[in-house]
Design a protein around this motif. Structure first.
Motif, PDB file in Angstrom:
ATOM      1  N   ALA A 115       0.795  -1.156  -0.121  1.00 45.35           N
ATOM      2  CA  ALA A 115      -0.082  -0.134  -0.167  1.00 45.35           C
ATOM      3  C   ALA A 115       0.891   1.393  -0.032  1.00 45.35           C
ATOM      4  O   ALA A 115       0.484   2.234  -0.846  1.00 45.35           O
ATOM      5  N   GLU A 116       1.965   1.259   0.698  1.00 47.35           N
ATOM      6  CA  GLU A 116       2.635   2.373   0.971  1.00 47.35           C
ATOM      7  C   GLU A 116       3.477   2.514  -0.515  1.00 47.35           C
ATOM      8  O   GLU A 116       3.562   3.650  -0.815  1.00 47.35           O
ATOM      9  N   ASN A 163       3.112   8.299  -8.768  1.00 47.22           N
ATOM     10  CA  ASN A 163       2.757   9.735  -9.507  1.00 47.22           C
ATOM     11  C   ASN A 163       1.296   9.563  -9.864  1.00 47.22           C
ATOM     12  O   ASN A 163       1.191   8.735 -10.762  1.00 47.22           O
ATOM     13  N   GLY A 164       0.528  10.603  -9.352  1.00 49.14           N
ATOM     14  CA  GLY A 164      -0.742  10.471 -10.037  1.00 49.14           C
ATOM     15  C   GLY A 164      -1.897   9.859  -9.015  1.00 49.14           C
ATOM     16  O   GLY A 164      -3.000  10.094  -9.172  1.00 49.14           O
ATOM     17  N   ILE A 165      -1.506   8.781  -8.183  1.00 47.41           N
ATOM     18  CA  ILE A 165      -2.208   8.365  -7.250  1.00 47.41           C
ATOM     19  C   ILE A 165      -2.486   9.107  -5.786  1.00 47.41           C
ATOM     20  O   ILE A 165      -1.587   9.612  -5.270  1.00 47.41           O
ATOM     21  N   GLU A 166      -3.693   9.835  -5.884  1.00 44.03           N
ATOM     22  CA  GLU A 166      -3.873  10.631  -4.711  1.00 44.03           C
ATOM     23  C   GLU A 166      -4.488  10.139  -3.316  1.00 44.03           C
ATOM     24  O   GLU A 166      -4.477  10.344  -2.282  1.00 44.03           O
ATOM     25  N   LYS A 167      -5.232   8.728  -3.719  1.00 45.15           N
ATOM     26  CA  LYS A 167      -5.893   8.201  -2.443  1.00 45.15           C
ATOM     27  C   LYS A 167      -5.511   6.648  -2.439  1.00 45.15           C
ATOM     28  O   LYS A 167      -5.948   5.782  -3.779  1.00 45.15           O
ATOM     29  N   VAL A 168      -5.367   5.951  -1.276  1.00 41.65           N
ATOM     30  CA  VAL A 168      -5.458   4.497  -1.414  1.00 41.65           C
ATOM     31  C   VAL A 168      -6.289   4.137  -0.060  1.00 41.65           C
ATOM     32  O   VAL A 168      -6.047   4.732   1.029  1.00 41.65           O
ATOM     33  N   SER A 169      -7.369   3.522  -0.197  1.00 45.66           N
ATOM     34  CA  SER A 169      -7.948   2.929   0.831  1.00 45.66           C
ATOM     35  C   SER A 169      -8.031   1.514   0.919  1.00 45.66           C
ATOM     36  O   SER A 169      -7.622   0.915  -0.167  1.00 45.66           O
ATOM     37  N   LEU A 170      -9.075   0.933   1.841  1.00 45.89           N
ATOM     38  CA  LEU A 170      -8.727  -0.541   2.264  1.00 45.89           C
ATOM     39  C   LEU A 170     -10.111  -0.823   2.817  1.00 45.89           C
ATOM     40  O   LEU A 170     -10.744  -0.269   3.379  1.00 45.89           O
ATOM     41  N   VAL A 171     -10.751  -1.881   2.138  1.00 44.64           N
ATOM     42  CA  VAL A 171     -11.641  -2.765   2.858  1.00 44.64           C
ATOM     43  C   VAL A 171     -11.321  -3.945   3.339  1.00 44.64           C
ATOM     44  O   VAL A 171     -10.614  -4.854   2.688  1.00 44.64           O
ATOM     45  N   THR A 172     -11.616  -4.156   4.754  1.00 49.28           N
ATOM     46  CA  THR A 172     -11.102  -5.221   5.389  1.00 49.28           C
ATOM     47  C   THR A 172     -12.147  -5.970   6.353  1.00 49.28           C
ATOM     48  O   THR A 172     -13.129  -5.112   6.902  1.00 49.28           O
ATOM     49  N   ASN A 173     -12.161  -6.888   6.824  1.00 50.82           N
ATOM     50  CA  ASN A 173     -13.070  -7.531   7.959  1.00 50.82           C
ATOM     51  C   ASN A 173     -12.568  -6.995   9.398  1.00 50.82           C
ATOM     52  O   ASN A 173     -13.066  -7.309  10.413  1.00 50.82           O
ATOM     53  N   GLY A 174     -11.313  -6.644   9.451  1.00 52.41           N
ATOM     54  CA  GLY A 174     -10.745  -6.254  10.296  1.00 52.41           C
ATOM     55  C   GLY A 174     -10.064  -7.311  11.595  1.00 52.41           C
ATOM     56  O   GLY A 174      -9.464  -6.984  12.758  1.00 52.41           O
ATOM     57  N   ALA A 175     -10.149  -8.418  11.323  1.00 53.68           N
ATOM     58  CA  ALA A 175      -9.783  -9.475  12.340  1.00 53.68           C
ATOM     59  C   ALA A 175      -8.170  -9.903  12.438  1.00 53.68           C
ATOM     60  O   ALA A 175      -7.679 -10.361  13.178  1.00 53.68           O
TER      61      ALA A 175
END
Length: 305
Positions: free
Chosen positions: A70-71, A77-89
Motif C-alpha cells: 500500500a505504501e 505519481n498521480g495516485i492521490e488516494k489509497v483505501s482499504l476494505v477489510t474484515n478487521g480481524a
C-alpha cells in the motif's frame, strides 16, 4: 478520474453467508500478482485517469506485507488516494501503528453487520467479534479514518439503531448497503432513511463513484458522522458496449469502474468475468479506458428525482 479496485488475494479467513468465494476477483488457480507487477499496472493505469486505488479481496490482510504494498502504491505519481476494505480481524497492533504513523490510507472500511457476538459468528462463521471491535476502536483512537460497512438484511435489520449509536459514540462513519442479489434476505432501505431523518440527520448530498459510475449514494450528516446509504433500487450506470450483451442486464449494480483480479484481469462490475482484458497488455489498457470514459457508451437509468 477513476478508482481502481484491486483484489490483492482470493484468500479470506471468513466464510460470510452472503459473500462469493472469490470476493471481487475471479476464481482461478492462478497465483497472486507480485508486488512489482501490481505497481507496474497501476503506473500504466494512472496515465489513463486512475487516481485512486482501493485494496480489497478476499481479505487483504491474508496477503503478506500488505502495508508495504500500500505504501508503494501511494508513492506512485498521480495516485492521490489509497483505501482499504477489510474484515478487521487480522490487523496487528504494529500494523495499525504503522498505518497511523505514515497515514497510508485515506480511509479504512471495516465490515460489521452486527454488534452481537453470536450473530457475528453465524454471519462470518468466525469467532473474532471482540478482536474486530478492538481494532476498530484502536484505529479510530490512532487517527486512522475508519468507516463501517454494514450489509442490512432480514437477519440484522433490527440492529440498525444500535449500530448507528455505536458509530455516533465512536465518531465513525457508516455505510449501509442492501443485499440486492438475494431476494430471500433483501430489505428495503427506505425505512432506514426515514429513521435517519427522524433522528436528526440531514440528507446533504448524493455521492458517486469516481468517474460518475455506479449507483448514486445518499449521504446523511449528523452527530459528527456521515451515514452513506447505497440503495440498489435507486438505479445505476451501464456500458452499452458491455452490459447490454450480458445475460444479467439490466442488473442493479451496473459498472462501478475497473476491478483488477488477483491475477491481473480487469472487469468493470462485481459480476463480470474475464472479458478478454488483461492488465499486461497496453492495447487492453486502452480498451478498458475507452469503456470507462466514452460518453456515448454510458447508459444511465435512475429511479431518483
Amino acid at each position: 478520474m477513476f478508482e481502481l479496485r484491486i483484489c490483492v488475494t482470493l484468500k479470506c479467513n471468513y466464510k460470510c453467508t452472503y459473500c462469493s468465494k472469490d470476493g471481487e476477483g475471479i476464481y482461478s488457480q492462478n497465483s497472486n500478482l507480485r508486488d512489482d507487477e501490481i505497481i507496474n499496472i497501476i503506473e500504466q493505469l494512472s496515465k489513463k485517469g486512475v487516481n485512486s486505488v482501493r485494496l480489497t479481496g478476499g481479505e487483504p490482510f491474508c496477503r503478506k506485507n500488505l502495508i508495504n504494498l500500500a505504501e508503494k502504491i501511494k508513492s506512485i505519481n498521480g495516485i492521490e488516494k489509497v483505501s482499504l476494505v477489510t474484515n478487521g480481524a487480522l490487523i496487528k497492533q504494529d500494523e495499525i501503528d504503522l498505518m497511523a504513523k505514515k497515514q497510508i490510507f485515506s480511509y479504512v472500511s471495516v465490515s460489521l453487520d452486527t454488534l452481537q457476538r453470536e450473530q457475528y459468528r453465524k454471519i462470518t462463521r468466525n469467532d473474532t467479534f471482540e478482536v474486530v471491535i478492538d481494532n476498530i476502536k484502536l484505529m479510530t483512537k490512532k487517527g486512522i479514518k475508519t468507516r463501517i460497512n454494514c450489509v442490512l438484511t432480514k437477519e440484522n435489520q433490527n440492529e440498525f439503531e444500535s449500530i448507528l449509536d455505536f458509530c455516533i459514540n465512536e465518531k465513525i462513519d457508516l455505510k449501509i448497503l442492501d443485499l440486492y442479489n438475494d431476494k430471500s434476505k433483501y430489505v428495503s432501505l427506505d425505512e432506514i432513511k426515514d429513521m435517519l431523518l427522524k433522528k436528526g440527520f440531514k440528507l446533504s448530498s448524493l455521492e458517486r463513484i469516481l468517474g460518475r459510475l455506479g449507483t448514486p449514494m445518499e449521504v446523511y450528516e449528523g452527530f459528527g458522522i456521515k451515514v452513506i446509504v447505497k440503495d440498489s433500487m435507486r438505479g445505476t450506470t451501464y456500458s452499452k458496449l458491455v452490459c447490454q450483451k450480458c445475460e444479467r442486464y439490466p442488473c442493479q449494480i451496473g459498472i462501478i469502474g475497473p476491478i483488477m483480479t488477483h491475477d491481473g484481469i480487469i472487469k468493470i462490475c462485481t459480476f463480470g468475468r474475464e472479458m478478454g482484458m488483461n492488465c499486461f497488455g497496453i492495447e487492453d489498457i486502452d480498451k478498458i479506458h475507452k469503456i470507462l470514459v466514452d460518453a456515448n457508451d454510458v447508459e444511465e437509468k435512475w429511479n431518483i428525482e
